[in-house]
Structures are given as structure tokens and as C-alpha cells.
Motif scaffolding. Sequence first.
Motif, PDB file in Angstrom:
ATOM      1  N   PRO A 155       0.816  -1.049  -0.161  1.00 54.76           N
ATOM      2  CA  PRO A 155       0.066   0.160  -0.037  1.00 54.76           C
ATOM      3  C   PRO A 155       0.906   1.520   0.295  1.00 54.76           C
ATOM      4  O   PRO A 155       1.938   1.326   0.559  1.00 54.76           O
ATOM      5  CB  PRO A 155      -0.685  -0.322   0.923  1.00 54.76           C
ATOM      6  N   GLU A 156       0.037   2.137  -0.662  1.00 56.89           N
ATOM      7  CA  GLU A 156       1.307   3.960  -0.615  1.00 56.89           C
ATOM      8  C   GLU A 156       1.131   4.353   0.512  1.00 56.89           C
ATOM      9  O   GLU A 156       1.851   5.382   0.914  1.00 56.89           O
ATOM     10  CB  GLU A 156       0.213   4.332  -1.460  1.00 56.89           C
ATOM     11  N   SER A 157       0.425   4.008   1.555  1.00 58.48           N
ATOM     12  CA  SER A 157      -0.143   4.795   2.856  1.00 58.48           C
ATOM     13  C   SER A 157      -0.352   3.903   2.977  1.00 58.48           C
ATOM     14  O   SER A 157      -1.118   2.702   3.681  1.00 58.48           O
ATOM     15  CB  SER A 157      -0.558   6.079   2.993  1.00 58.48           C
ATOM     16  N   ALA A 158      -0.267   3.651   5.269  1.00 61.81           N
ATOM     17  CA  ALA A 158      -0.231   2.824   6.161  1.00 61.81           C
ATOM     18  C   ALA A 158      -2.591   2.682   5.930  1.00 61.81           C
ATOM     19  O   ALA A 158      -2.837   3.976   5.636  1.00 61.81           O
ATOM     20  CB  ALA A 158       0.010   3.930   7.675  1.00 61.81           C
ATOM     21  N   ILE A 159      -2.777   2.207   6.140  1.00 61.64           N
ATOM     22  CA  ILE A 159      -4.451   1.425   5.809  1.00 61.64           C
ATOM     23  C   ILE A 159      -4.646   1.621   7.724  1.00 61.64           C
ATOM     24  O   ILE A 159      -3.905   0.586   7.875  1.00 61.64           O
ATOM     25  CB  ILE A 159      -4.233  -0.087   5.454  1.00 61.64           C
ATOM     26  N   PRO A 160      -5.396   2.094   7.383  1.00 58.76           N
ATOM     27  CA  PRO A 160      -5.959   2.335   9.092  1.00 58.76           C
ATOM     28  C   PRO A 160      -6.763   1.104   9.473  1.00 58.76           C
ATOM     29  O   PRO A 160      -7.368   0.205   8.542  1.00 58.76           O
ATOM     30  CB  PRO A 160      -7.087   3.558   9.317  1.00 58.76           C
ATOM     31  N   VAL A 161      -6.650   0.874  10.730  1.00 61.14           N
ATOM     32  CA  VAL A 161      -7.359  -0.588  11.594  1.00 61.14           C
ATOM     33  C   VAL A 161      -8.472  -0.212  12.565  1.00 61.14           C
ATOM     34  O   VAL A 161      -8.032   0.260  13.453  1.00 61.14           O
ATOM     35  CB  VAL A 161      -6.374  -1.694  12.642  1.00 61.14           C
ATOM     36  N   TYR A 162      -9.245  -0.629  12.032  1.00 57.99           N
ATOM     37  CA  TYR A 162     -10.590  -0.690  13.312  1.00 57.99           C
ATOM     38  C   TYR A 162     -11.182  -2.141  14.075  1.00 57.99           C
ATOM     39  O   TYR A 162     -11.638  -2.547  12.682  1.00 57.99           O
ATOM     40  CB  TYR A 162     -11.841  -0.061  12.035  1.00 57.99           C
ATOM     41  N   VAL A 163     -10.617  -2.245  14.925  1.00 54.96           N
ATOM     42  CA  VAL A 163     -11.462  -2.902  16.015  1.00 54.96           C
ATOM     43  C   VAL A 163     -12.948  -3.625  16.361  1.00 54.96           C
ATOM     44  O   VAL A 163     -13.051  -2.285  16.737  1.00 54.96           O
ATOM     45  CB  VAL A 163     -10.341  -3.532  16.968  1.00 54.96           C
ATOM     46  N   GLY A 164     -13.252  -4.811  15.179  1.00 58.56           N
ATOM     47  CA  GLY A 164     -14.608  -4.823  16.075  1.00 58.56           C
ATOM     48  C   GLY A 164     -15.052  -4.658  17.465  1.00 58.56           C
ATOM     49  O   GLY A 164     -13.843  -6.439  17.694  1.00 58.56           O
ATOM     50  N   ALA A 165     -15.115  -4.536  18.411  1.00 53.64           N
ATOM     51  CA  ALA A 165     -15.639  -4.733  19.704  1.00 53.64           C
ATOM     52  C   ALA A 165     -16.226  -4.634  20.534  1.00 53.64           C
ATOM     53  O   ALA A 165     -17.159  -3.576  20.489  1.00 53.64           O
ATOM     54  CB  ALA A 165     -14.257  -4.058  20.660  1.00 53.64           C
ATOM     55  N   GLN A 166     -16.486  -5.169  21.864  1.00 55.75           N
ATOM     56  CA  GLN A 166     -17.494  -4.999  22.203  1.00 55.75           C
ATOM     57  C   GLN A 166     -17.289  -5.571  23.861  1.00 55.75           C
ATOM     58  O   GLN A 166     -18.152  -4.940  24.974  1.00 55.75           O
ATOM     59  CB  GLN A 166     -18.352  -6.168  21.878  1.00 55.75           C
ATOM     60  N   GLY A 167     -16.426  -6.864  24.068  1.00 51.11           N
ATOM     61  CA  GLY A 167     -16.560  -6.755  24.907  1.00 51.11           C
ATOM     62  C   GLY A 167     -15.269  -5.850  26.309  1.00 51.11           C
ATOM     63  O   GLY A 167     -14.253  -5.204  25.575  1.00 51.11           O
ATOM     64  N   PRO A 168     -14.554  -5.240  27.250  1.00 51.57           N
ATOM     65  CA  PRO A 168     -13.981  -4.751  27.586  1.00 51.57           C
ATOM     66  C   PRO A 168     -12.610  -4.499  27.585  1.00 51.57           C
ATOM     67  O   PRO A 168     -11.761  -4.244  27.254  1.00 51.57           O
ATOM     68  CB  PRO A 168     -14.288  -5.336  29.261  1.00 51.57           C
ATOM     69  N   HIS A 169     -11.998  -6.300  27.120  1.00 53.46           N
ATOM     70  CA  HIS A 169     -10.550  -6.138  26.844  1.00 53.46           C
ATOM     71  C   HIS A 169     -10.678  -5.805  25.641  1.00 53.46           C
ATOM     72  O   HIS A 169      -9.312  -5.166  25.231  1.00 53.46           O
ATOM     73  CB  HIS A 169     -10.199  -7.698  27.526  1.00 53.46           C
ATOM     74  N   MET A 170     -11.288  -6.647  24.481  1.00 54.13           N
ATOM     75  CA  MET A 170     -11.475  -6.506  22.952  1.00 54.13           C
ATOM     76  C   MET A 170     -11.565  -4.483  23.315  1.00 54.13           C
ATOM     77  O   MET A 170     -10.495  -3.983  22.331  1.00 54.13           O
ATOM     78  CB  MET A 170     -12.375  -6.569  22.445  1.00 54.13           C
ATOM     79  N   LEU A 171     -12.381  -3.223  23.824  1.00 52.33           N
ATOM     80  CA  LEU A 171     -12.193  -1.845  23.745  1.00 52.33           C
ATOM     81  C   LEU A 171     -11.267  -1.919  24.176  1.00 52.33           C
ATOM     82  O   LEU A 171     -10.536  -0.559  23.541  1.00 52.33           O
ATOM     83  CB  LEU A 171     -13.503  -1.494  24.515  1.00 52.33           C
ATOM     84  N   ARG A 172     -10.841  -2.237  25.200  1.00 54.83           N
ATOM     85  CA  ARG A 172      -9.486  -1.438  25.452  1.00 54.83           C
ATOM     86  C   ARG A 172      -8.590  -1.730  25.125  1.00 54.83           C
ATOM     87  O   ARG A 172      -7.327  -0.923  24.671  1.00 54.83           O
ATOM     88  CB  ARG A 172      -8.899  -2.285  27.271  1.00 54.83           C
ATOM     89  N   MET A 173      -7.945  -2.703  24.589  1.00 58.34           N
ATOM     90  CA  MET A 173      -7.113  -3.161  23.340  1.00 58.34           C
ATOM     91  C   MET A 173      -7.213  -2.782  22.163  1.00 58.34           C
ATOM     92  O   MET A 173      -6.073  -2.502  21.283  1.00 58.34           O
ATOM     93  CB  MET A 173      -7.350  -4.925  23.016  1.00 58.34           C
TER      94      MET A 173
END
Length: 336
Positions: free
Chosen positions: A155-173
Motif C-alpha cells: 500500500p502507498e500509505s498505512a491502512i487504518p485498522v478498526y477493531v470490532g469490539a464489544q467486551g471490555p478487553h477487546m475495547l481496551r486493546m
Amino acid sequence: MSDHGSTDVTWGIELTPEHPPDRMAELAALAEREGFDVAFSSSHYFNRDPFVTLSRMAEATDDLRLGPGVVNPYEAHPVKLAAQTATIDEVSDGRAVFGVGAGDRSTLSNLGIEHERPLRRVLETFNVARDLWAGETVTHEGTFTARDASLNLEPESAIPVYVGAQGPHMLRMSAKHGDGVLINAAHPDDLEWAAGQLEQGLEDRPEGYGPFEALAFASVSVADEEADAREAARPPVAFIVGGAADPVLARHDIDREAAAAVSDALEGGNLTEAFGHVTPEMIDAFCIAGTTETVAERFAAALEHVDGIVVGSPLGPDLEGAVTRASEALAMATAE
């Protein structure tokens, strides 16, 4: 980020490929005309392939950012997901985003896939993807294995990462390591709670990381008639209830037995029965459903806690009309 007037609130939309890719491309073009910034194509084995669909959406649009929302690193190897997302970035001239999460337990169980160590798996997936997109050759031993893996495109530039989250640990991560989060919630109480988890994660975010964006990935159903909008909300709400953790059900006083009836029917593959078990309370808790005015009020309440909204499935009983109405509702909710 946004080009719809007085606001920097991100307008996102989920286009579920339960219809042919050509139709999804037309909906993406409509979403772009209506002022949306980003469109996610959801990933479930029983629908069309999200990456094929995204490539058609890329052809039909000019500025709309595009990405899977969300893929999971169980059905496909994480290195493969990195290559597929980089391909979408290439065909869209640099508009890709990477929506990644742990996947639905119920659909993974249909495929005999164990949902093992989801937090580590998701984190390792996008860390490896970032290295691959930067042109590195990667050897990784963790929740998955990659040896001397590299991509033949960069990729020419960094691809942004969006994390699908619902629980507390995944949200914090997600807040500690991601570029954004797709919070699987529609109700202000859930979004307020999630914002508290994100704040904890942001405290541990390494210096030098870019800005972080919190988006509500909300089930939305908008129509001329309240009753039509609520009826169309039944299927997605059933799947949300089927995957909801006990604390989430408790937060909304959802009857455990009623939720179990939905969940059991889903796991048995009895979809019509599952949708029939959805109660009005479940729709209120897990979907923003109603007329344009009702939906605008709910969007405004959600935006107290997040940086933007992804208008998620089902959109409404009439897809084209729902894209337009959702845009109107977002405009009403963000008018200064």
C-alpha cells in the motif's frame, strides 16, 4: 475526514452483501452522494464475499473509504486477509480501511471453528498485517503461524485498522493498539460504558501513535413508518441478542430466558423462529429503529459518547430509501 458541512463527525455505513455485488456497488455510490465517509462490507460465510463486493464498490465510487467490516482471522489466515485488504487499497487508489474482529461465535460454530484466544488473535492479526503492508517479510509464531511471509504488493500509505469490539478487553486493546474501534452497540448506555473502557486503553497507548477514532457500529432501521422500521429490525437484533454477554443483557433488563430462546433457535438454524422470539425491549436495546426523526434523536444521544456512527444492518425495509433517510437523520443529529 468528513465533507458534509458543519461537522467532523464520521458518517459510516455497513453494506451487507446479502444482495448481488452490482446492487451493493449502486448502494455505495448512493451512500457517497448522500455524504457518507466510509462503507464497510460485512463478512459472513452465507453472504457474498466481502472483498469481491468491495472491489465493485471501489469502481462505483471516488472518495468513499472502503473496507471489510468486520472480517475475522479464523475463517481466513491473517496473512491472506492482509493481502485481500491491500488489494482493495490498490483498486480503490488508497481508500482501504481494515475492519477486523473476533467473529460471531454462532456462525463460527456452524463451520466447526473454535473461537480460541480472540483478543490475542485479533491483535496479532493486525500487527502482522501492518508489518506486511510496510513491505516486511514476517515470521510469526503465536495464535497462528506465518513463516517468511511477504506480500507482492505494498500500500502507498498505512491502512487504518478498526477493531470490532464489544467486551471490555477487546475495547481496551483497540484503544491501546488500533487506529479506531467499531463498537458493537446502538444504545447510549452501552456506548457510555464502552467509552469508559476506551479511556482506560488510551491511557496505555504508546506515544507516537496517531489519533484514535471511536465509531458506534449500530444496528439501524429507518423507514417512513415506525412499525415497518421495527419489524425490519428483528433479524439483526436476533443475532445481536444471540451473541450478547450476560452483563449486556442485564444492563437492559432483558429477560434471560427470552434471550436464550433466541439464541437456541439461532444455533439450531431456525432463523424464522429466532426472529419471532425478539421482543420490543430487545429492539429498543440493540437497534436504532423508527422514523427519520426518531433515528436522528437516537443518533444525537449516541454521539455524546463516540466520534461517529456506522449505520449498520438492516438499514431499513427499503435499502435505497434507508440510505437517504439515514443521511438525513445524521444531518439532523449533527446540525450545529
